[in-house]
Design a protein around this motif. Structure first.
Motif, PDB file in Angstrom:
ATOM      1  N   ILE A   6       0.839  -1.198   0.000  1.00 26.81           N
ATOM      2  CA  ILE A   6       0.000   0.000   0.000  1.00 26.81           C
ATOM      3  C   ILE A   6       0.872   1.246   0.000  1.00 26.81           C
ATOM      4  CG2 ILE A   6      -1.717   1.278   1.305  1.00 26.81           C
ATOM      5  CD1 ILE A   6      -2.716  -1.393   2.368  1.00 26.81           C
ATOM      6  N   LEU A   7       1.932   1.216   0.772  1.00 29.19           N
ATOM      7  CA  LEU A   7       2.890   2.324   0.841  1.00 29.19           C
ATOM      8  C   LEU A   7       4.250   1.798   0.427  1.00 29.19           C
ATOM      9  CD1 LEU A   7       1.940   3.827   4.309  1.00 29.19           C
ATOM     10  CD2 LEU A   7       1.251   4.668   2.078  1.00 29.19           C
ATOM     11  N   LEU A  19       6.927   5.120  10.035  1.00 29.94           N
ATOM     12  CA  LEU A  19       6.060   4.355   9.141  1.00 29.94           C
ATOM     13  C   LEU A  19       4.683   4.160   9.754  1.00 29.94           C
ATOM     14  CD1 LEU A  19       8.421   1.632   7.673  1.00 29.94           C
ATOM     15  CD2 LEU A  19       7.383   3.558   6.491  1.00 29.94           C
ATOM     16  N   ALA A  20       4.622   3.929  11.054  1.00 36.56           N
ATOM     17  CA  ALA A  20       3.336   3.765  11.728  1.00 36.56           C
ATOM     18  C   ALA A  20       2.521   5.062  11.664  1.00 36.56           C
ATOM     19  CB  ALA A  20       3.543   3.340  13.177  1.00 36.56           C
ATOM     20  N   THR A  23       1.225   5.538   8.151  1.00 37.44           N
ATOM     21  CA  THR A  23       0.135   4.600   7.879  1.00 37.44           C
ATOM     22  C   THR A  23      -1.163   5.082   8.506  1.00 37.44           C
ATOM     23  OG1 THR A  23       1.729   2.804   7.846  1.00 37.44           O
ATOM     24  CG2 THR A  23      -0.571   2.194   8.072  1.00 37.44           C
ATOM     25  N   VAL A  26      -2.469   8.099   6.378  1.00 41.85           N
ATOM     26  CA  VAL A  26      -2.991   7.689   5.072  1.00 41.85           C
ATOM     27  C   VAL A  26      -4.310   6.945   5.230  1.00 41.85           C
ATOM     28  CG1 VAL A  26      -2.550   6.189   3.086  1.00 41.85           C
ATOM     29  CG2 VAL A  26      -0.755   7.686   3.938  1.00 41.85           C
ATOM     30  N   SER A  27      -4.411   6.089   6.229  1.00 42.22           N
ATOM     31  CA  SER A  27      -5.670   5.362   6.415  1.00 42.22           C
ATOM     32  C   SER A  27      -6.789   6.296   6.862  1.00 42.22           C
ATOM     33  CB  SER A  27      -5.490   4.222   7.416  1.00 42.22           C
ATOM     34  OG  SER A  27      -5.225   4.732   8.701  1.00 42.22           O
TER      35      SER A  27
END
Length: 70
Positions: A6-7, A19-20, A23, A26-27
């Motif tokens: 997804i990324l 990264l968390a 994420t 983006v979600s």
């Protein structure tokens, strides 16, 4: 899912925390409601621009111009 990422990080080396956070952002953005219809244009009967006073004119005839529409 079929294993499609997804990324994808294309530059740099982000930490697990970065990264968390990405994420989560983006979600959250992907779950936003669709945009509403744009507001309808204001018609002449409900336009408020006519209620605003124009700048006062300085000089001869200025008092007459301040009394109403020209």
């Amino acid at each position: 899912m079929t294993g499609v990422p997804i990324l994808q990080v294309v530059k740099g080396e982000p930490t697990a925390e970065e990264l968390a956070a990405l994420t989560v952002v983006v979600s959250a953005l992907s779950q936003r409601r669709p945009a509403r219809r744009p507001p309808l244009p204001v018609g002449g009967w409900s336009a408020r621009a006519g209620l605003l006073r124009r700048p006062l004119q300085v000089g001869p005839g200025g008092w007459r111009a301040a009394g109403g529409p020209a």
